[in-house]
Each structure stands twice: as structure tokens, then as C-alpha cells.
Design a protein around this motif. Sequence first.
Motif, PDB file in Angstrom:
ATOM      1  N   UNK A   1       0.817  -1.206   0.000  1.00 22.79           N
ATOM      2  CA  UNK A   1       0.000   0.000   0.000  1.00 22.79           C
ATOM      3  C   UNK A   1       0.859   1.267   0.000  1.00 22.79           C
ATOM      4  N   UNK A   2       2.047   1.181   0.645  1.00 16.95           N
ATOM      5  CA  UNK A   2       2.981   2.315   0.610  1.00 16.95           C
ATOM      6  C   UNK A   2       3.441   2.569  -0.817  1.00 16.95           C
ATOM      7  N   UNK A   3       3.769   1.485  -1.528  1.00 13.77           N
ATOM      8  CA  UNK A   3       4.203   1.610  -2.919  1.00 13.77           C
ATOM      9  C   UNK A   3       3.103   2.214  -3.785  1.00 13.77           C
ATOM     10  N   UNK A   4       1.845   1.832  -3.521  1.00 14.69           N
ATOM     11  CA  UNK A   4       0.731   2.389  -4.286  1.00 14.69           C
ATOM     12  C   UNK A   4       0.577   3.886  -4.017  1.00 14.69           C
ATOM     13  N   UNK A   5       0.715   4.284  -2.751  1.00 12.44           N
ATOM     14  CA  UNK A   5       0.620   5.708  -2.412  1.00 12.44           C
ATOM     15  C   UNK A   5       1.747   6.493  -3.077  1.00 12.44           C
ATOM     16  N   UNK A   6       2.944   5.916  -3.063  1.00 16.81           N
ATOM     17  CA  UNK A   6       4.107   6.559  -3.681  1.00 16.81           C
ATOM     18  C   UNK A   6       3.896   6.715  -5.185  1.00 16.81           C
TER      19      UNK A   6
ATOM     20  N   UNK B   1       2.762   9.884 -10.143  1.00 19.36           N
ATOM     21  CA  UNK B   1       1.972  10.108 -11.361  1.00 19.36           C
ATOM     22  C   UNK B   1       1.203  11.430 -11.326  1.00 19.36           C
ATOM     23  N   UNK B   2       1.265  12.133 -10.212  1.00 17.05           N
ATOM     24  CA  UNK B   2       0.555  13.390 -10.088  1.00 17.05           C
ATOM     25  C   UNK B   2      -0.914  13.218  -9.781  1.00 17.05           C
ATOM     26  N   UNK B   3      -1.324  12.005  -9.389  1.00 18.20           N
ATOM     27  CA  UNK B   3      -2.726  11.738  -9.109  1.00 18.20           C
ATOM     28  C   UNK B   3      -3.131  12.154  -7.690  1.00 18.20           C
ATOM     29  N   UNK B   4      -2.144  12.274  -6.811  1.00 20.13           N
ATOM     30  CA  UNK B   4      -2.421  12.738  -5.444  1.00 20.13           C
ATOM     31  C   UNK B   4      -1.272  13.619  -4.987  1.00 20.13           C
ATOM     32  N   UNK B   5      -1.548  14.465  -4.023  1.00 16.73           N
ATOM     33  CA  UNK B   5      -0.518  15.383  -3.533  1.00 16.73           C
ATOM     34  C   UNK B   5       0.419  14.663  -2.555  1.00 16.73           C
TER      35      UNK B   5
ATOM     36  N   UNK C   1      -0.503  11.627   0.074  1.00 20.43           N
ATOM     37  CA  UNK C   1       0.262  10.384   0.133  1.00 20.43           C
ATOM     38  C   UNK C   1       0.793  10.123   1.530  1.00 20.43           C
ATOM     39  N   UNK C   2       1.312  11.177   2.156  1.00 21.41           N
ATOM     40  CA  UNK C   2       1.828  11.036   3.523  1.00 21.41           C
ATOM     41  C   UNK C   2       0.716  10.648   4.484  1.00 21.41           C
TER      42      UNK C   2
END
Length: 330
Positions: A302-307, A312-316, A320-321
Motif C-alpha cells: 500500500x505504501x508503494x501504491x501511495x508513492x 503520477x501526479x494523481x495525489x498530492x 500520500x503522507x
Amino acid sequence: MALPPSLDLDSLRERLLAGDRAALARAITLAESKRADHRAAARDLIDAVLPQTGTAIRVGITGVPGVGKSTTIDNLGANLTAAGHKVAVLAVDPSSSRTGGSILGDKTRMAQLALDPNAFIRPSPSSGTLGGVAAKTRETMLLCEAAGFDVILVETVGVGQSETAVADLTDFFLVLMLPGAGDELQGIKKGILELADMIAVNKADDGEGERRANAAAGEYRAALHILSAPSSSWTPPVVTISGLSNKRLDALWEKVVDHRNKLTATGEIAKKRRAQDVKWMWALVHERLHQRLVGSPEVRKQTAEAEAGVARGESSPAAGAEAIATLIGL
């Protein structure tokens, strides 16, 4: 979590305090383990032997690759064991977390100490953050002191923030420099000079080597003169040595002992160690949080997905943090 049946902490403590090298190695392995039960056992063991620690002289040693650290430590350590000391050589190597092994603390580079029954050499822990690696080295240092080692030499290479980490482990910070002033002086990080309790210009061999070392020493003295000394009780000296030919290493050690005596008398050593204890408490907290992030396959996924979402610019970055912090209950 239950301890391994073969692990008798009371027996291990008694053998450690008796100076049993096998017990020391086992205790260090526990402290460096990633297993929660091993880490808990190591904490209990360190707490049990803590009253028998703290009397050793703790010296940090740094220098760029090629400065002659290993040869200097080997001869200095041999001098000390010949004088009746027990010497432990430990390492903080930030590169070991990438390569999976430490060059520093390698017994093959210290031929005399490797065979000396009154010396103990331990490479750097090979995983974790720099703070975590250094914190584990601090636990190893305490275990060595409990086993009767009265001189602890902690080496690092002049890379990244490792010098600061080692300065926070030790009472005295020795910086080894190459002879030849000028260009070398320009390349010194100011932070290293500010940490130094002494600068030793190595490779001051007879003739040209001695001349170049003396010239470099003059430059370093001038550089130290414009910096604030770390203690009002101690002005960092600049000396010239030859680690290879064991030249002036006894005089170097006399200055280490002089520093110890002066700053013990003023209470600065005790104050510094208390401040270091607080720093290492927080380093261990940060390492535990890091282990929470990397220890579970599901959390890693899940960390890798957030990263990837941030990349990709899909989330800030803030989102992500927040997602990662939520994973570990923060």
C-alpha cells in the motif's frame, strides 16, 4: 512473544559480564535482530547490565577513503592492548544498508587486532536507516563495555551524515586527514571541523611526507582557529602522525586521555552522554516507525501504491503522507 527456549537471559548476562566473547557476540546478534522477541530480549539484557557500562573511553574516528584509518586503528589498538586495555572496534557505515555488508570494521584490514585476544572487531549493522544503524551500534558499545572493554573505537567513512551520528555516539571525535594542504582544505566540510576534538594529519613519514604533513597541519590549525571550539575546556589540537610506522600514536592517545580527564572534571562528559541518550531514544523510535513501514508485505504494497500515485501526479505529497501514516496508525 515467547523467547527461544535456548535463550537463557540470566546465563547470557552472567557470561557477558565475565567477558565471554561468545556471549558478547550472541548478545550483539540479539540487538541487531529484526525479530521482535530478540529485540525485546536485547532490551532486557542491556537494562540488566547498564550499571556495568559507561566507564570506557569512547572515541569516534573518521576520514576519507585512503587516509589510512584501518592501519592507524590497528596500530593504535595494538598499542593500547599492549598497555593492558581491552579494545573494541565498531563501525557505522551508511553504505552497508545498500550493499548488504560493511567494509568498515572488517577484520581482514586489521591484522594485529584480529588476532588479539584483548580486541574485538564488529562490522556495521547492515540494514536500517543511518539513525537506526548508529543506534544499534550504541547498543553494541554498551554490551562491549559490560563485557569489560575499556576503550571503544567507532569508525566511519567521511560520507553523508555519518560523522554526526558517530560524534553523537562518542566522547571524543578524531578526524584523520591526508597531508598536502590547499586543495584538500578547500574540500573539507565545515561541519567535520566543527565536530573535531582533534585533527591528526596522517602519513607523516620521514622526509617529504613529514614536510607535507606539517604544512597541512598549519593550514588546519588556522581553519580551526576561526571556528568556535566545542568546549571552553578544550582547544582541538592538530597533530601529525604515521599510522603505518606507529609514529606519535602514543602521543595522540595521551591527548585523548587529557581530553577525557579535563571534561570529566567539568562534568561535560556526563552531560554530553545524557544528551546522547535522549537522541538515541528518539533514533530508536524513528527506526521502529521505519520497521512498521517495511516490515509488513501488505503495508509495503500500500505504501508503494501511495508513492506511485504521488509520482503520477494523481495525489498530492500531503495526501500520500496521510495515507501512509494511516497505515501505521498515526
